[in-house]
Design an enzyme around this catalytic site. Structure first.
Site, PDB file in Angstrom:
ATOM      1  CD  GLU A  26       0.939   0.452   3.031  1.00 22.45           C
ATOM      2  OE1 GLU A  26       0.688   1.804   2.813  1.00 22.45           O
ATOM      3  OE2 GLU A  26       1.782  -0.095   3.683  1.00 22.45           O
TER       4      GLU A  26
ATOM      5  CD  GLU B 296       7.557   1.533  -0.124  1.00 18.61           C
ATOM      6  OE1 GLU B 296       8.384   0.821  -0.733  1.00 18.61           O
ATOM      7  OE2 GLU B 296       8.207   2.614   0.153  1.00 18.61           O
TER       8      GLU B 296
END
Length: 354
Positions: free
Chosen positions: A179, A322
């Site tokens: 994300e 991430e």
């Protein structure tokens, strides 16, 4: 399963089956035949059994892997909850697409694809490798009202499911949740409080590295968000729509979609686990398809995993997001599968078992 699920989610939920117990037993028999004391490889053996149960194959082939990085902005950044400005979300999306972020480096080493999805970035982005599925340009400020409508949350979930379906059709068998969204530890903590029963002191952490004064302010923002939105703790979709983020909703779809396609989903850190918590409350049958990669330094992550019933594979003191921790766990998953396939058995090696 949550009652009164929307038809879109009900359809996905209906395709999620229990893990294949016969494949798990066959994997266990194989593990017990290898030249080692029973259970001595610990979580590697647990991962091997889980992979077998997920895929229905005693010795699964898991070479095709992808990390799906969902990206979205957050209106709550107006409250000054992050050490970074919201513009960084769009800038980091371009960094992912150009291959320069930490998750890109780790994915290259793990032999995994990075798929970046714009589900809610507050900017106009264009790139040949960008999966453009924007629902809206960022969420509302949860300290003043709902993040999004229920229909928008469902649409974002659908995005995640659709991206997984496309990749699964092309042969991907393992997914990682990633994300990007400046400010997204704030809605994640709010979701944890709403669904997990924690206090702001237990759930709200430093995110990108805020100081003590801003941490106290951030806790106050989350308290206001919970008061303003009056979430029904029995309704995970209500919590997601009122408190969450578009990228969090997208990851709920990734998790449900992976389970529906009998694919293992490796969960990253705090934000990804907020999505996993919502997914597990919406459709409990998806939880056995999740593998927790690591324990984040972000406050509340351990409680989040406990609420789902997951135990992290590794402890690396990471808090980047991430999908970095999940991609690191790909190496351990590969090791588990390779051990089953390449390690000698007591019989083949001529080693006494007693």
């Amino acid at each position: 399963m949550t009652t009164n699920l929307p038809s879109e989610i009900q359809e996905i939920a209906s395709r999620i089956r229990p893990l294949d117990e016969e494949a798990i037993r066959a994997a266990q028999a194989r593990l017990d035949s290898l030249t080692k004391p029973p259970g001595s490889l610990g979580k590697l053996e647990a991962a091997a059994r889980q992979a077998a149960g997920v895929t229905g194959e005693a010795m699964p082939e898991l070479s095709r892997k992808a990390v799906i990085v969902m990206a979205g902005d957050h209106g709550v950044c107006e409250e000054g909850v992050s050490a970074f400005p919201p513009e960084v979300t769009a800038q980091m999306v371009l960094n992912f697409l150009h291959g320069g972020a930490a998750v890109n480096v780790l994915a290259r080493h793990a032999g995994a694809d990075v798929v970046c999805v714009d589900v809610g970035v507050n900017a106009d982005l264009s790139h040949p490798r960008l999966v453009a599925r924007k629902i809206r340009r960022g969420t509302g400020n949860i300290a003043r009202g709902p993040a999004m409508s229920r229909d928008e949350a469902i649409a974002a979930i659908r995005v995640g499911c659709d991206v997984v379906a496309e990749l699964a059709a092309a042969g991907t068998r393992v997914f990682a949740t990633g994300e990007m969204g400046i400010g997204n530890t704030t809605p994640s903590a709010a979701i944890l409080i709403a669904l997990g029963g924690l206090t702001p002191e237990q759930a709200v952490g430093r995110g990108t590295g805020i100081d003590d004064a801003r941490l106290l302010h951030k806790r106050g923002v989350v308290e206001r968000a919970l008061a303003v939105n009056a979430v029904d703790p029995r309704d995970p979709l209500d919590a997601l729509a009122k408190l969450g983020g578009l990228e969090i909703a997208g990851l709920v779809g990734v998790i449900l979609g992976a389970a529906a396609h009998r694919a293992l989903v490796v969960v990253d850190g705090f934000i990804s686990s907020a999505a996993a918590l919502v997914a597990s409350r919406l459709v409990p049958a998806c939880a056995p398809y999740m593998l927790a990669s690591h324990l984040s330094l972000e406050q509340g992550h351990g409680s989040m995993l406990e609420a789902i019933g997951l135990s992290p594979m590794i402890h690396m003191d990471m808090r980047l997001g991430e999908g970095t921790g999940a991609v690191l766990a790909f190496h351990f998953l590969d090791a588990a599968v390779r051990l089953m396939g390449e390690m000698a058995t007591f019989e083949s090696a001529g080693v006494s078992q007693q």
